[in-house]
Design an enzyme around this catalytic site. Structure first.
Site, PDB file in Angstrom:
ATOM      1  N   HIS A  67      20.128 -25.215   7.759  1.00 52.34           N
ATOM      2  CA  HIS A  67      19.423 -24.460   8.450  1.00 52.34           C
ATOM      3  C   HIS A  67      18.569 -25.033   9.210  1.00 52.34           C
ATOM      4  O   HIS A  67      18.011 -24.699  10.414  1.00 52.34           O
ATOM      5  CB  HIS A  67      18.582 -23.644   7.640  1.00 52.34           C
ATOM      6  CG  HIS A  67      19.410 -22.371   6.929  1.00 52.34           C
ATOM      7  ND1 HIS A  67      20.439 -22.656   5.979  1.00 52.34           N
ATOM      8  CD2 HIS A  67      19.353 -21.154   7.237  1.00 52.34           C
ATOM      9  CE1 HIS A  67      20.850 -21.403   5.441  1.00 52.34           C
ATOM     10  NE2 HIS A  67      20.280 -20.421   6.337  1.00 52.34           N
ATOM     11  N   CYS A  91      26.099 -27.350   3.396  1.00 51.61           N
ATOM     12  CA  CYS A  91      25.150 -26.777   2.862  1.00 51.61           C
ATOM     13  C   CYS A  91      24.510 -27.847   1.959  1.00 51.61           C
ATOM     14  O   CYS A  91      25.069 -28.719   1.056  1.00 51.61           O
ATOM     15  CB  CYS A  91      25.525 -25.763   1.635  1.00 51.61           C
ATOM     16  SG  CYS A  91      24.263 -25.169   0.555  1.00 51.61           S
ATOM     17  N   CYS A 106      18.850 -29.593   4.745  1.00 51.53           N
ATOM     18  CA  CYS A 106      19.373 -28.493   4.629  1.00 51.53           C
ATOM     19  C   CYS A 106      19.747 -27.969   6.089  1.00 51.53           C
ATOM     20  O   CYS A 106      19.194 -28.224   7.247  1.00 51.53           O
ATOM     21  CB  CYS A 106      17.963 -27.519   4.245  1.00 51.53           C
ATOM     22  SG  CYS A 106      18.507 -25.533   4.338  1.00 51.53           S
ATOM     23  N   ASP A 111      28.841 -22.333   3.451  1.00 49.40           N
ATOM     24  CA  ASP A 111      27.169 -22.611   3.467  1.00 49.40           C
ATOM     25  C   ASP A 111      26.734 -21.305   2.519  1.00 49.40           C
ATOM     26  O   ASP A 111      27.552 -20.481   2.563  1.00 49.40           O
ATOM     27  CB  ASP A 111      26.487 -22.760   4.565  1.00 49.40           C
ATOM     28  CG  ASP A 111      24.849 -22.814   4.539  1.00 49.40           C
ATOM     29  OD1 ASP A 111      24.400 -23.653   3.579  1.00 49.40           O
ATOM     30  OD2 ASP A 111      24.165 -22.224   5.196  1.00 49.40           O
ATOM     31  N   SER A 112      25.486 -21.270   2.205  1.00 51.86           N
ATOM     32  CA  SER A 112      25.090 -19.894   1.553  1.00 51.86           C
ATOM     33  C   SER A 112      24.984 -18.823   2.740  1.00 51.86           C
ATOM     34  O   SER A 112      24.725 -17.618   2.435  1.00 51.86           O
ATOM     35  CB  SER A 112      23.639 -20.324   0.868  1.00 51.86           C
ATOM     36  OG  SER A 112      22.753 -20.833   1.965  1.00 51.86           O
ATOM     37  N   GLU A 161      16.787 -17.770   9.169  1.00 56.74           N
ATOM     38  CA  GLU A 161      17.574 -16.488   9.023  1.00 56.74           C
ATOM     39  C   GLU A 161      16.961 -15.606   9.867  1.00 56.74           C
ATOM     40  O   GLU A 161      17.756 -14.558  10.226  1.00 56.74           O
ATOM     41  CB  GLU A 161      17.660 -16.176   7.513  1.00 56.74           C
ATOM     42  CG  GLU A 161      18.069 -17.095   6.662  1.00 56.74           C
ATOM     43  CD  GLU A 161      19.794 -17.001   6.547  1.00 56.74           C
ATOM     44  OE1 GLU A 161      20.015 -15.754   6.870  1.00 56.74           O
ATOM     45  OE2 GLU A 161      20.423 -17.981   6.108  1.00 56.74           O
TER      46      GLU A 161
HETATM   47  N1  DGL Z   1      21.631 -24.389   4.410  1.00 54.61           N
HETATM   48  C1  DGL Z   1      21.667 -24.612   2.794  1.00 54.61           C
HETATM   49  C2  DGL Z   1      21.223 -25.919   2.596  1.00 54.61           C
HETATM   50  O1  DGL Z   1      21.616 -26.674   3.256  1.00 54.61           O
HETATM   51  C3  DGL Z   1      20.859 -23.703   1.818  1.00 54.61           C
HETATM   52  C4  DGL Z   1      19.738 -22.833   2.232  1.00 54.61           C
HETATM   53  C5  DGL Z   1      19.558 -21.914   1.201  1.00 54.61           C
HETATM   54  O2  DGL Z   1      20.373 -21.130   0.515  1.00 54.61           O
HETATM   55  O3  DGL Z   1      18.581 -22.115   0.208  1.00 54.61           O
HETATM   56  O4  DGL Z   1      20.696 -26.441   1.676  1.00 54.61           O
END
Ligand code: DGL
Length: 266
Positions: free
Chosen positions: A186, A69, A184, A6-7, A150
């Site tokens: 997150h 991600c 997403c 993931d990012s 975050e």
């Molecule tokens: N967790 C990521 C996603 O599922 C990316 C969040 C990001 O880096 O903007 O899109």
């Protein structure tokens, strides 16, 4: 051994699902903490980063890759699948399927919450439409959610989280969609706040659905998954900060297993 990336810390929601659903699977995790967020970047940049992330994990010997991600999954999964020598899966297909099935049993309305790049791609809508028409789909980009997660601002009573959630979800609160895709990886961390405003909606955790689908494909295959339950974590910046978030995402300490990697070398 499966590579999960993931990012940043968001993909740990997938590792948490592995802990519950396939604990014996060996995992190498990469979080691109130096270059997060991906969700505000162009498709070309997201693709370049995703290839570097995958090349690093392949150098670690992974036998399959989960793009944990939503942004990568919705912008360049086909390119990764085509170019890489191991199977690659993402989070869009499994979540779209679950949302369609859920909506078909209720008011046939689906909301997709994702990053700006995910919403711009239209990938969730395309995938849901494969199951047929007759569902209303409303997509909403929620760019501030990643920063909230975050920074650990995810509690049900967190004032800033509540303001952001109320604001982004305003168009769908009166509709109460049958299914809301947390598109997403997150976002599942914000589930408690989101559920306060959409108590009747089923929240679909895209990470968890992806791990479920991976389990049914390769869960029995030790040559892909391994069986010692090892977890190794790599990040492109700030291993200590990542380990701290890791405790919140996974509920246990991972500080002795987080290492730095210079991703620009891949
Ligand atoms: N967790 C990521 C996603 O599922 C990316 C969040 C990001 O880096 O903007 O899109």
């Amino acid at each position: 051994m499966i590579g999960v990336f993931d990012s940043g810390v968001g993909g740990l929601t997938a590792v948490s699902a592995f802990d519950r659903l396939l604990p014996q699977c060996d995992i190498v995790y990469f979080g691109d903490t130096a270059r997060v967020p991906y969700g505000t970047k162009s498709k070309a940049v997201i693709e370049k980063y995703a290839f570097q992330d995958c090349r690093f994990m392949l150098s670690e010997g992974v036998k399959a890759i989960l793009a944990a991600c939503g942004t990568v999954s919705s912008n360049c999964l086909d390119e990764l699948k085509e170019a890489l020598e191991v199977p690659v899966t993402g989070v869009v297909e499994p979540a779209a399927k679950k949302a369609y099935e859920t909506a078909a049993r209720s008011n046939r309305t689906i909301a997709v919450l994702g990053t700006s790049a995910t919403v711009r791609s239209g990938a969730y809508e395309r995938e849901i439409r494969k199951y047929g028409d007759g569902t209303e789909i409303i997509s909403i980009a929620c760019p501030l959610f990643v920063s909230l997660v975050e920074n650990g601002r995810v509690g049900a009573d967190d004032e800033i989280a509540n303001i952001a959630v109320r604001e982004y979800l305003a168009p769908i609160i009166p509709i109460s969609p049958s299914a809301v895709i947390l598109g997403c990886t997150h976002y599942p961390l914000l589930s408690e706040v989101i559920a306060k405003y959409l108590p009747e909606s089923a929240l679909i955790n895209a990470s968890e659905e992806a791990v479920r689908s991976l389990c049914s494909l390769v869960g029995e295959d030790d040559s892909v998954c391994g069986r010692s339950g090892a977890r190794r974590f790599y990040v492109s910046d700030d291993p200590e900060g990542f380990a701290e978030s890791g405790r919140a995402f996974l509920g246990h300490d991972i500080s002795d297993r987080v290492n730095y990697v210079n991703i620009e070398e891949f």
